[in-house]
Enzyme design. Structure first.
Site, PDB file in Angstrom:
ATOM      1  N   ARG A  64       0.885  -1.183   0.000  1.00  0.00           N
ATOM      2  CA  ARG A  64       0.000   0.000   0.000  1.00  0.00           C
ATOM      3  C   ARG A  64       0.912   1.219   0.000  1.00  0.00           C
ATOM      4  O   ARG A  64       1.718   1.397   0.923  1.00  0.00           O
ATOM      5  CB  ARG A  64      -0.908  -0.010   1.234  1.00  0.00           C
ATOM      6  CG  ARG A  64      -1.618   1.317   1.427  1.00  0.00           C
ATOM      7  CD  ARG A  64      -2.728   1.278   2.435  1.00  0.00           C
ATOM      8  NE  ARG A  64      -3.879   0.556   1.903  1.00  0.00           N
ATOM      9  CZ  ARG A  64      -5.106   0.651   2.419  1.00  0.00           C
ATOM     10  NH1 ARG A  64      -5.331   1.415   3.477  1.00  0.00           N
ATOM     11  NH2 ARG A  64      -6.106  -0.026   1.887  1.00  0.00           N
ATOM     12  N   HIS A 104      -7.299   0.764  -6.409  1.00  0.00           N
ATOM     13  CA  HIS A 104      -7.502  -0.090  -5.219  1.00  0.00           C
ATOM     14  C   HIS A 104      -8.198  -1.373  -5.698  1.00  0.00           C
ATOM     15  O   HIS A 104      -9.360  -1.624  -5.383  1.00  0.00           O
ATOM     16  CB  HIS A 104      -8.362   0.656  -4.195  1.00  0.00           C
ATOM     17  CG  HIS A 104      -8.362   0.061  -2.827  1.00  0.00           C
ATOM     18  ND1 HIS A 104      -7.618  -1.058  -2.492  1.00  0.00           N
ATOM     19  CD2 HIS A 104      -9.041   0.400  -1.691  1.00  0.00           C
ATOM     20  CE1 HIS A 104      -7.825  -1.349  -1.215  1.00  0.00           C
ATOM     21  NE2 HIS A 104      -8.687  -0.493  -0.710  1.00  0.00           N
ATOM     22  N   GLN A 153     -10.154  -3.917  -3.384  1.00  0.00           N
ATOM     23  CA  GLN A 153     -11.458  -3.452  -2.910  1.00  0.00           C
ATOM     24  C   GLN A 153     -12.560  -3.853  -3.891  1.00  0.00           C
ATOM     25  O   GLN A 153     -13.634  -4.312  -3.496  1.00  0.00           O
ATOM     26  CB  GLN A 153     -11.433  -1.926  -2.746  1.00  0.00           C
ATOM     27  CG  GLN A 153     -12.707  -1.375  -2.169  1.00  0.00           C
ATOM     28  CD  GLN A 153     -12.945  -1.842  -0.739  1.00  0.00           C
ATOM     29  OE1 GLN A 153     -12.063  -1.727   0.099  1.00  0.00           O
ATOM     30  NE2 GLN A 153     -14.117  -2.387  -0.466  1.00  0.00           N
ATOM     31  N   ASP A 179     -17.257   6.996  -1.512  1.00  0.00           N
ATOM     32  CA  ASP A 179     -16.006   6.871  -0.756  1.00  0.00           C
ATOM     33  C   ASP A 179     -15.768   8.217  -0.059  1.00  0.00           C
ATOM     34  O   ASP A 179     -16.461   9.200  -0.347  1.00  0.00           O
ATOM     35  CB  ASP A 179     -14.867   6.542  -1.747  1.00  0.00           C
ATOM     36  CG  ASP A 179     -13.554   6.176  -1.072  1.00  0.00           C
ATOM     37  OD1 ASP A 179     -13.508   6.080   0.169  1.00  0.00           O
ATOM     38  OD2 ASP A 179     -12.553   6.003  -1.806  1.00  0.00           O
ATOM     39  N   CYS A 188     -16.311   1.490   0.693  1.00  0.00           N
ATOM     40  CA  CYS A 188     -15.127   0.683   1.012  1.00  0.00           C
ATOM     41  C   CYS A 188     -14.709   0.820   2.472  1.00  0.00           C
ATOM     42  O   CYS A 188     -14.018  -0.040   2.996  1.00  0.00           O
ATOM     43  CB  CYS A 188     -13.986   1.042   0.073  1.00  0.00           C
ATOM     44  SG  CYS A 188     -13.404   2.737   0.251  1.00  0.00           S
ATOM     45  N   ARG A 198     -13.366  -8.794   1.946  1.00  0.00           N
ATOM     46  CA  ARG A 198     -11.956  -8.555   1.626  1.00  0.00           C
ATOM     47  C   ARG A 198     -11.150  -9.809   1.978  1.00  0.00           C
ATOM     48  O   ARG A 198     -10.251 -10.217   1.237  1.00  0.00           O
ATOM     49  CB  ARG A 198     -11.412  -7.349   2.426  1.00  0.00           C
ATOM     50  CG  ARG A 198     -12.049  -6.004   2.105  1.00  0.00           C
ATOM     51  CD  ARG A 198     -11.654  -5.493   0.736  1.00  0.00           C
ATOM     52  NE  ARG A 198     -10.216  -5.384   0.587  1.00  0.00           N
ATOM     53  CZ  ARG A 198      -9.472  -4.355   1.021  1.00  0.00           C
ATOM     54  NH1 ARG A 198     -10.043  -3.321   1.612  1.00  0.00           N
ATOM     55  NH2 ARG A 198      -8.157  -4.341   0.841  1.00  0.00           N
TER      56      ARG A 198
HETATM   57  N1  NVA Z   1      -9.977   6.441  -1.468  1.00  0.00           N
HETATM   58  C1  NVA Z   1      -9.620   6.104  -0.116  1.00  0.00           C
HETATM   59  C2  NVA Z   1      -9.806   4.631   0.120  1.00  0.00           C
HETATM   60  C3  NVA Z   1      -9.480   4.180   1.509  1.00  0.00           C
HETATM   61  C4  NVA Z   1      -9.634   2.708   1.680  1.00  0.00           C
HETATM   62  C5  NVA Z   1      -8.170   6.498   0.135  1.00  0.00           C
HETATM   63  O1  NVA Z   1      -7.336   6.317  -0.760  1.00  0.00           O
HETATM   64  O2  NVA Z   1      -7.883   7.013   1.209  1.00  0.00           O
HETATM   65  N1   CP Z   2     -11.222  -0.221   2.469  1.00  0.00           N
HETATM   66  C1   CP Z   2      -9.945  -0.291   2.900  1.00  0.00           C
HETATM   67  O1   CP Z   2      -9.011  -0.533   2.126  1.00  0.00           O
HETATM   68  O2   CP Z   2      -9.798  -0.098   4.241  1.00  0.00           O
HETATM   69  P1   CP Z   2      -8.432   0.144   5.024  1.00  0.00           P
HETATM   70  O3   CP Z   2      -7.911   1.487   4.595  1.00  0.00           O
HETATM   71  O4   CP Z   2      -8.839   0.107   6.470  1.00  0.00           O
HETATM   72  O5   CP Z   2      -7.467  -0.949   4.668  1.00  0.00           O
END
Ligand code: NVA
Ligand code: CP
Length: 305
Positions: free
Chosen positions: A104, A131, A134, A220, A260, A288
């Site tokens: 990540r 992502h 997801q 989101d 998500c 997930r």
């Molecule tokens: N779009 C959000 C998703 C978090 C799971 C982010 O990138 O923070």
């Molecule tokens: N939806 C998701 O990826 O959650 P986290 O940021 O908690 O991993």
């Protein structure tokens, strides 16, 4: 076996995705029945987190453990990545020690460079651009609840972010319609997502219009990780883009709501919607685990049924 990665949703073909959805259902059933299934004994997953996470970390770590393996949590704070060791060198070293890697991070380019120098499969656990894990879970959840997604309509309300970009790739591969409704100034950026497919993706400016007849409404956070400096400006720009009960009433009567997570009630979604009868966010989060177990098994062993 050639090393396969999952860096973008489109890295898997339609038939591989169909297989993963079937396999995730099998793995979920086995887990619920208490059946031990450990094909990955003595294998290890390295998880590199350069951004925060609850669901991604816990689902990958628990999933790898349930499959018989072990997972290592690596953050820049306590690895040499935080002291500027090149990503290519980290990839070369980790892939001599572990069997699979999940990352990540910020730019998509980082996971692409890592994968290029990795001898083991690499999974994108979220980047600024995508992502994909997801969307695996979201579509699996849709199929579980309502059957095939082909030909259905998904309404995306909000930022044209990483999650939205992965939905766009999925719409093309799995042949469903995606209504994308973003505030002015936050439209889809073709340079980030590549040319999007106008056969499957339709852009809207009015969120209520985007929701009309949708089988799934999803949104989101207004401010994704890495964009925190824009939070106050975004609160103003996204104020009319909250998924509320009125919007859900315009969708198909059987429509689902997904997010998500993490969610901000009163911002991108009204509490009555996320906590209401059409919301499947908790199943979505749980899935997930099952979809990523199917993914890791597929990348490490191939198809098993
Ligand atoms: N779009 C959000 C998703 C978090 C799971 C982010 O990138 O923070
Ligand atoms: N939806 C998701 O990826 O959650 P986290 O940021 O908690 O991993």
């Amino acid at each position: 076996m050639q090393v396969r990665h999952f860096l973008q949703f489109k890295d898997l073909t339609q038939s591989e995705l169909d297989y993963l959805f079937r396999r995730a259902a099998v793995l979920k059933r086995m887990l619920k029945q208490g059946e031990l299934y450990q094909p990955l004994i003595a294998q290890s997953l390295a998880m590199i987190f350069q951004k925060n996470s609850t669901r991604t970390r816990v689902s990958f770590e628990t999933g790898m453990y349930q499959l018989g393996g072990t997972a290592l949590f690596l953050s820049p704070r306590d690895t040499q990545l935080g002291r500027a060791e090149p990503i290519e060198d980290t990839a070369r070293v980790l892939s001599r020690m572990v069997n699979i890697v999940m990352i990540r991070t910020f730019e998509q380019e980082i996971v692409e460079r890592f994968a290029k120098h990795s001898a083991v499969p690499v999974i994108n656990g979220l980047t600024d651009e995508y992502h994909p894990c997801q969307i695996l879970a979201d579509i699996f959840t849709y199929i579980e609840k309502r059957g095939p997604i082909k030909g259905r309509t998904v309404a995306w309300i909000g930022d044209s972010n990483n999650v939205c970009n992965s939905w766009m790739q999925a719409a093309q591969i799995l042949d469903f319609n995606l209504h994308v409704c973003t505030p002015p100034g936050y439209e889809i950026e073709p340079e980030r997502v590549g040319n999007f497919d106008s056969m499957h993706v339709e852009c809207f400016t009015n969120p209520n219009e985007a929701a009309i007849g949708a089988d799934l409404v999803t949104t989101d956070v207004w401010t994704s990780m890495g964009y925190e400096d824009e939070t106050e400006e975004r609160k103003l720009d996204f104020a009319d883009f909250r998924v509320d009960e009125e919007m859900m009433q315009l969708a198909h009567p059987d429509a689902l709501f997904m997010h998500c997570l993490p969610a901000h009630r009163g911002e991108e979604v009204q509490a009555e919607v996320i906590d209401g009868p059409q919301s499947v966010v908790w199943d979505e989060a749980e899935n997930r685990l099952h979809t990523q177990k199917a993914l890791m098994e597929f990348l490490l062993i191939g198809k098993v049924q």
